[in-house]
Enzyme design. Sequence first.
Site, short mmCIF file in Angstrom:
data_model
loop_
_atom_site.label_atom_id
_atom_site.label_comp_id
_atom_site.label_asym_id
_atom_site.label_seq_id
_atom_site.Cartn_x
_atom_site.Cartn_y
_atom_site.Cartn_z
N HIS A 1 45.96 12.66 -35.33
CA HIS A 1 47.42 12.83 -35.48
C HIS A 1 48.20 12.27 -34.29
O HIS A 1 49.34 12.68 -34.04
CB HIS A 1 47.75 14.32 -35.67
CG HIS A 1 48.86 14.57 -36.64
ND1 HIS A 1 50.12 14.96 -36.26
CD2 HIS A 1 48.91 14.49 -37.99
CE1 HIS A 1 50.89 15.12 -37.32
NE2 HIS A 1 50.18 14.83 -38.39
N HIS B 1 48.48 6.46 -47.14
CA HIS B 1 49.01 7.73 -46.64
C HIS B 1 50.02 8.27 -47.65
O HIS B 1 50.89 7.55 -48.11
CB HIS B 1 49.69 7.46 -45.29
CG HIS B 1 50.26 8.66 -44.61
ND1 HIS B 1 51.60 8.96 -44.63
CD2 HIS B 1 49.66 9.62 -43.86
CE1 HIS B 1 51.81 10.05 -43.91
NE2 HIS B 1 50.65 10.48 -43.45
#
Length: 382
Positions: free
Chosen positions: A185, A285
């Site tokens: 992340h 994504h």
Amino acid sequence: MKIVNLECFVVPPRWLFLKIETDEGIAGWGEPIVEGKAHTVKAAVEELGDYLIGKDPMRIEDHWQMLYRSGFYRGGPILMSAIAGIDQALWDIKGKYFNAPVYELLGGACRDTVRVYSWIGGDRPVDVGIAAKEKLDAGFTAIKMNGTEELQYIDSYKKIDDVLERVSAIREVAGNDLDIGIDFHGRVHKPMAKILAKELEQFRPMFIEEPVLPENNEALREIARGTTIPIATGERMFSRWDFKQLLSDGYVDIIQPDLSHAGGITECRKIFVMAEAYDVAVAPHCPLGPIALAACLQVDAVSHNVFIQEQSLGIHYNRGNDLLDYIQDPTVFDYQDGFVKIPDGPGLGIAVNEDYVRKQAEVGHKWKNPVWRHKDGTIAEW
């Protein structure tokens, strides 16, 4: 056929929908969004929309080039997300006009289904072993999790051990039947990323995602040389020009463009093809809503190097509303044995429940991502 109106809807949990209407009664839907900046993207869509009123919606490539190149300042998350939602809606209109799914207009499908993965664990991952077993029992064959909480540039091995303990818990309950994507992340700086990548090899992850922030992609060279785990990145990259250096450098194995951030169907189709030329896989994504997922699946259908698709059903961000709430037929996204069929209805292949969209737009949202700080008071990457 002419475009007569663009209308945006800020809807919970954290999404932005766009409807483009034509004078022939055909309407298309898109999902232009930057998570946490919905109202900013809405303003950008409305500004760009001024260029489209009265224009032929069928000239998608020309509209894309005009919206991108006519601005002296271009690219970035806001403008490219605005273009993305417009582009999705225009393709939806075109498919409906020809009564064909978008993938037919892109050359026809090379697959019937695509594998999907499910999120577990939340922002600060806990109870991942139990959650992974639940997803396995629900038929998923792959999951993704946040690997770690915030990490300093140089941090303790205790935090490394915590990550290893969590991933070990998944292997204990699910064995090797579940593939694991581990999302760093962008929370991890290069020194700790090197350690994590090496230590995680024992668990054979499907990939590690964003081991460093995209603005530090040069660090992927050193990380890639120190691990055999496939490296994935790209959700915070917004055009083929952003991906050009990443692909030519050769240190990434999987790219993850977001069809609601990286210029929509038109641009992501080009990015996927660029990646294929470098023998790089694609895992789009999409922790977003149903329109974004439908757009992804249309491009997945024509993209040989897509190997798995992110989707948001049950994700920790979806509080109050979830993926299926805004479409008329939720079965279009039925997952079977870890795969989903490519929607074959006209356009994006879904029918948006406009009455419900309008009702929830009255509720709206002001979702913001958390702001984290280290113990010393400095801002931490979320």
